[in-house]
Design an enzyme around this catalytic site. Structure first.
Site, mmCIF file in Angstrom:
data_model
loop_
_atom_site.group_PDB
_atom_site.id
_atom_site.type_symbol
_atom_site.label_atom_id
_atom_site.label_comp_id
_atom_site.label_asym_id
_atom_site.label_seq_id
_atom_site.Cartn_x
_atom_site.Cartn_y
_atom_site.Cartn_z
ATOM 1 N N HIS A 87 17.086 -37.317 -0.961
ATOM 2 C CA HIS A 87 16.336 -37.565 0.276
ATOM 3 C C HIS A 87 14.862 -37.199 0.113
ATOM 4 C CE1 HIS A 87 19.920 -38.661 2.454
ATOM 5 N NE2 HIS A 87 20.527 -37.639 1.863
ATOM 6 N N LYS A 125 7.116 -4.278 -3.862
ATOM 7 C CA LYS A 125 8.529 -3.933 -3.757
ATOM 8 C C LYS A 125 8.932 -3.723 -2.305
ATOM 9 C CE LYS A 125 12.549 -2.989 -5.374
ATOM 10 N NZ LYS A 125 13.317 -4.206 -5.726
ATOM 11 N N GLU A 154 9.508 -15.909 -8.885
ATOM 12 C CA GLU A 154 8.735 -14.680 -8.630
ATOM 13 C C GLU A 154 8.324 -13.964 -9.901
ATOM 14 O OE1 GLU A 154 10.473 -11.457 -6.283
ATOM 15 O OE2 GLU A 154 12.468 -11.990 -6.946
ATOM 16 N N ASN A 174 -2.216 2.516 5.705
ATOM 17 C CA ASN A 174 -1.228 1.455 5.459
ATOM 18 C C ASN A 174 -1.002 0.725 6.771
ATOM 19 O OD1 ASN A 174 -0.867 2.413 2.906
ATOM 20 N ND2 ASN A 174 1.271 3.018 3.172
ATOM 21 N N GLY A 175 -0.754 -0.580 6.697
ATOM 22 C CA GLY A 175 -0.483 -1.344 7.914
ATOM 23 C C GLY A 175 -1.649 -2.275 8.215
ATOM 24 N N LYS A 221 14.411 -15.886 -8.106
ATOM 25 C CA LYS A 221 14.217 -14.992 -9.258
ATOM 26 C C LYS A 221 13.274 -15.645 -10.261
ATOM 27 C CE LYS A 221 15.175 -11.945 -8.045
ATOM 28 N NZ LYS A 221 15.779 -11.742 -6.769
ATOM 29 N N ARG A 225 5.692 -0.123 -5.950
ATOM 30 C CA ARG A 225 5.625 -0.892 -4.715
ATOM 31 C C ARG A 225 4.715 -2.113 -4.836
ATOM 32 N NH1 ARG A 225 6.619 2.236 0.030
ATOM 33 N NH2 ARG A 225 4.992 1.061 1.064
ATOM 34 N N GLU A 249 18.987 -17.981 -4.656
ATOM 35 C CA GLU A 249 18.630 -16.693 -5.251
ATOM 36 C C GLU A 249 18.159 -16.889 -6.707
ATOM 37 O OE1 GLU A 249 17.759 -13.999 -4.286
ATOM 38 O OE2 GLU A 249 18.012 -12.625 -5.942
ATOM 39 N N TRP A 254 -2.702 -2.759 -1.566
ATOM 40 C CA TRP A 254 -2.264 -4.144 -1.782
ATOM 41 C C TRP A 254 -3.093 -4.967 -0.797
ATOM 42 C CZ3 TRP A 254 0.146 -8.078 1.056
ATOM 43 C CH2 TRP A 254 0.736 -9.097 0.308
ATOM 44 N N CYS A 285 0.820 -1.211 0.000
ATOM 45 C CA CYS A 285 0.000 0.000 0.000
ATOM 46 C C CYS A 285 0.854 1.261 0.000
ATOM 47 C CB CYS A 285 -0.881 0.028 1.239
ATOM 48 S SG CYS A 285 -1.951 -1.395 1.364
#
Ligand code: AGP
Length: 601
Positions: A499, A596, A483, A98-99, A480, A28, A476, A74, A2
C-alpha cells in the site's frame, strides 16, 4: 538526558565527588558538562562541550572547595556548546537545571524589560534571571523561591548557589526527579540515585513544588508556601554497577547476553510454585478493559501484551504512546486498568500520563525496572523487573523482562477467566521454566547474525515486516537497528507493504521478516516473494521448520507457545542490530542524540 549532582561537605575535597557523580550520570546521554563551586568565597564555573572527560581535563580536582554543583546537559534550547552548558550565572544566582521552563520566552521578555541580558539560548539562564530578579527585589531567599515557583511554568529540578552564601545549596523541584543523599560529613543532591551511590544509599526524596536548603550538617525542607516540612529517610537496596562491562566490548552486548538470566530472575517467583505462584500476580478480572501506556521499546512490550490479552483472555486492550495519551481525549472509565511500562521509571511523558490517570482516580499498575523511581512511586501497584541496571541506551534486557512479566499477567488472567485450562497454563509455565535454555540457544547463532549484519551494514535503509505478534516483534527489531546503527529503518505490517512502501524496495534493500505464527506465515512468505521479485535481500526469522526457500537467508529460532515467542525472536534482531552498528563504528552504548532516561517531553 540532563543530569544533576551537587555536594556540600565539612571536608575540602568536593570536586572528585562531583566528577564521580557526573561519570555515573553519563549513561543517561548528554552533550556537554559543567561544574561550579566556591573557592575563597568566590564562585568558579568550568564547562566543556562533549564528554565529562573533557571537563575533567579542565579541572584541578585537588583544588580545595567544600561546596559545588555540576551538570550534564542534553541540549533542548540551544546547541551543545560551552555557552549553553550549565551552570549558568545570573548576577547573584548560579544554577543547574533539568526539565523545561515552558513560559521562558514570556519570562525572558519581562526580564529584559528589567534590564537583564542573556548570553545563552537556554531556558535555564532565564530561570536564573528570574530567581535573581526576585532575590534583588525581596532580599529574602524564601520569598525568592516561593515567587519563582508560582511564576515558572513547566518542569524543573534546580540546584543553585547564592553568591553571598558559601554554605548552602538551594534545591527546587517540580516534575523532574531530585533526591538528597546523606553521606559521611557530606550531603549530596542528585537527579538520579546512580550519581551518589558510591557515597551513600540513604536519601530523601524531594517532592513536587517543594524546596530544600542543604548544608554540610543540615538539610531543611519546605513546601511551596515556605512552611518547613519533615521527611523520611529512604534506603536504596540495589548495588551500584560495580562489574562494569567486563570483557564485553559494549554494555549492550553484555546486556543482550544477560537475558539468559534476567528473564528468569524477573519471573521466577511467579512460576516456581506452578499455578499457585502465578496467582500471586494481580487479579485483573474486575476490569473490562486494559490500557497500556509507554514509550519506545516499553511501548513495544505493551503491544505484545495487547496481542496476548486479546488473543487468550478475550480482554480488550489498547496501547497508547504516552506522548499522545497525555494530550488526547481519553474516555476514562472505572472498569479500566492502566498499565504503565517503563525501564527507567522516569520518562516524562509516561509520568505525565500517570498523573492524568491518578487525577481521574483510576487503577494503575507499573512494570518498572528502576526501584523507587517516580513512576514506580506513582502507580497503585508495581511489579519490578529484576534485570539489574540497564546501562546501554538501547533497551534489551528490560524489554524481554517486561514481555515476560506481562505474559505471565495475561496467563494468570486467562486462567482466572477460565479461558485457559490448568493443563494449558502448566505447559506454558514449563516453557517459562526453560526460558534460559531457549535464550542460550538463540544466543549461540552469533556467526549467522554477524554475517547478516555484514550485508545490512552496507545499506542506508532497511524494512522489517511481520503479521500479528510478529509485526510487533519487527517494530522492536527495527527500532534497535535504527537507534544504534543510524540506518533508516521502518517496521510494517507485512500486508501494508504494497500500500505504499514497496515503492522504496530496490536491488539490495534488506527486508527482514518475522514469521512465527503458523496460521499466517504463508502470507508473510508471499510478501517476501513480492519484495524478492523487486530485488530485495530477504532475511526470514522463523520457528516454522516447514518453511524453506533458497532465496531467503533463514534464521531459525526454537518453537514455543505464543507467550514466549517475542522473548525468543527479538534476541536475534537485537544481535543483528548490535553487530551492524559495530561494523559501522557507532557509539553503540550512547548513540548520538539519544538519552537513557527521557526526562523532558
Ligand atoms: C529503547 O531502546 C529506547 N532507547 C527508548 O525507546 C526507550 O525504550 C523509551 O525512551 C522508554 O524508556 P523507559 O522504558 O525508561 O520509559
Amino acid at each position: 538526558m540532563c543530569g544533576i549532582v551537587g555536594a556540600v561537605s565539612t571536608k575540602e575535597k568536593i570536586l572528585p565527588i562531583l566528577l564521580d557523580g557526573l561519570y555515573a550520570l553519563e549513561y543517561r546521554g548528554y552533550d556537554s558538562a559543567g561544574v561550579s563551586y566556591f573557592k575563597d568565597k568566590k564562585i568558579k564555573i568550568i564547562k566543556a562541550k562533549g564528554k565529562v572527560k573533557h571537563l575533567e581535563d579542565k579541572i584541578n580536582s585537588e583544588e580545595k572547595t567544600t561546596i559545588g554543583i555540576a551538570h550534564t546537559r542534553w541540549a533542548t534550547h540551544g546547541e551543545a556548546n560551552t555557552v549553553n552548558a550549565h551552570p549558568h550565572q545570573v548576577k547573584h544566582i548560579t544554577l543547574v537545571h533539568n526539565g523545561i521552563i515552558e513560559n521562558f520566552l514570556e519570562l525572558k521578555e519581562m526580564l529584559e524589560k528589567e534590564g537583564y541580558t542573556f548570553k545563552s539560548k537556554t531556558d535555564t539562564e532565564v530561570a536564573g534571571a528570574l530567581l535573581d530578579y526576585y532575590y534583588q527585589t525581596t532580599k529574602d531567599i524564601d520569598e525568592t523561591i516561593k515567587k519563582f515557583m508560582s511564576k515558572a511554568v513547566g518542569s524543573y529540578a534546580i540546584l543553585f548557589l547564592l553568591d553571598n552564601d558559601d554554605t548552602s545549596i538551594y534545591v527546587l523541584k517540580k516534575e523532574s526527579p531530585m533526591i538528597i543523599g546523606l553521606g559521611q560529613h557530606l550531603n549530596l543532591i542528585a537527579s538520579d540515585i546512580q550519581a551518589i551511590l558510591k557515597y551513600t544509599n540513604t536519601y530523601y526524596l524531594v517532592g513536587d513544588l517543594e524546596y530544600a536548603k542543604v548544608k554540610a550538617n543540615e538539610i531543611t525542607f519546605y513546601n511551596k508556601d515556605g512552611n518547613e516540612i519533615t521527611k523520611d529517610v529512604k534506603t536504596y537496596q540495589e548495588q551500584g554497577d560495580e562489574l562494569g562491562k567486563g570483557s564485553y566490548k559494549h554494555y549492550m552486548l553484555k546486556e543482550i547476553e544477560e537475558q539468559k538470566d534476567t528473564v528468569y530472575k524477573t519471573i521466577k517467583k511467579y512460576i516456581n510454585k506452578g499455578i499457585n505462584s502465578l496467582l500471586e500476580l494481580p487479579d485483573l478480572t474486575k476490569y473490562k478493559e486494559i490500557n497500556i501506556v509507554a514509550c519506545g521499546t516499553a511501548m513495544h512490550a505493551g503491544l505484545i501484551a495487547k496481542y496476548l490479552f486479546q488473543e487468550f483472555t478475550n480482554t480488550r486492550c489498547h496501547v497508547y504512546l504516552a506522548s499522545e495519551y497525555r494530550y488526547q481525549n481519553n474516555f476514562f472509565s472505572k472498569n479500566t486498568l492502566t498499565i504503565f511500562i517503563s525501564q527507567s521509571g522516569e520518562t516524562a511523558d509516561t509520568l505525565a500520563a500517570l498523573k492524568l490517570v491518578n487525577a481521574n482516580n483510576l487503577d494503575s499498575l507499573g512494570i518498572i525496572n528502576v526501584k523507587e523511581s517516580s513512576i514506580a512511586r506513582g502507580v497503585q501497584k508495581v511489579l519490578y523487573l529484576e534485570t539489574g541496571k540497564e546501562i546501554a541506551v538501547a533497551s534489551t534486557k528490560a524489554y524481554t523482562a517486561q514481555v515476560a512479566l506481562l505474559s505471565l499477567l495475561v496467563l494468570s488472567h486467562g486462567y482466572r477467566k477460565k479461558l485457559l485450562s490448568k493443563e494449558e497454563v502448566e505447559d506454558i509455565l514449563a516453557e517459562f521454566n526453560n526460558v534460559s535454555t531457549y535464550i542460550k540457544q538463540v544466543l549461540l547463532a552469533k556467526d549467522k547474525y554477524q554475517s547478516i549484519a555484514k550485508e545490512i551494514s552496507q545499506e542506508e535503509n532497511a524494512f522489517y515486516i511481520g503479521r500479528g505478534l510478529d509485526y510487533y516483534i519487527s517494530m522492536e527489531g527495527s527500532l534497535k537497528l535504527k537507534e544504534i546503527s543510524y540506518i533508516h529503518s521502518e517496521a510494517l505490517a507485512a500486508g501494508e507493504l504494497k500500500h505504499g512502501t514497496i515503492s522504496l524496495i530496490r536491488k539490495g534493500t534488506p527486508v527482514i521478516a518475522c514469521a512465527t505464527d503458523k496460521k499466517i506465515n504463508s502470507k508473510t512468505v508471499s510478501n517476501l516473494e513480492e519484495v524478492l521479485a523487486r530485488g530485495a535481500k530477504v532475511y526470514l526469522l522463523t520457528d516454522d521448520i516447514t518453511i524453506t526457500n533458497d532465496s531467503f537467508t533463514i534464521v531459525r529460532v526454537p518453537f514455543t507457545s505464543s507467550f514466549l515467542k517475542a522473548i525468543i525472536a527479538v534476541i536475534p534482531l537485537q544481535l543483528i542490530a548490535y553487530y551492524t552498528a559495530d561494523l559501522r563504528g557507532t557509539d553503540i552504548d550512547k548513540p548520538k542524540n539519544l538519552a537513557k532516561s527521557v526526562t523532558v517531553e
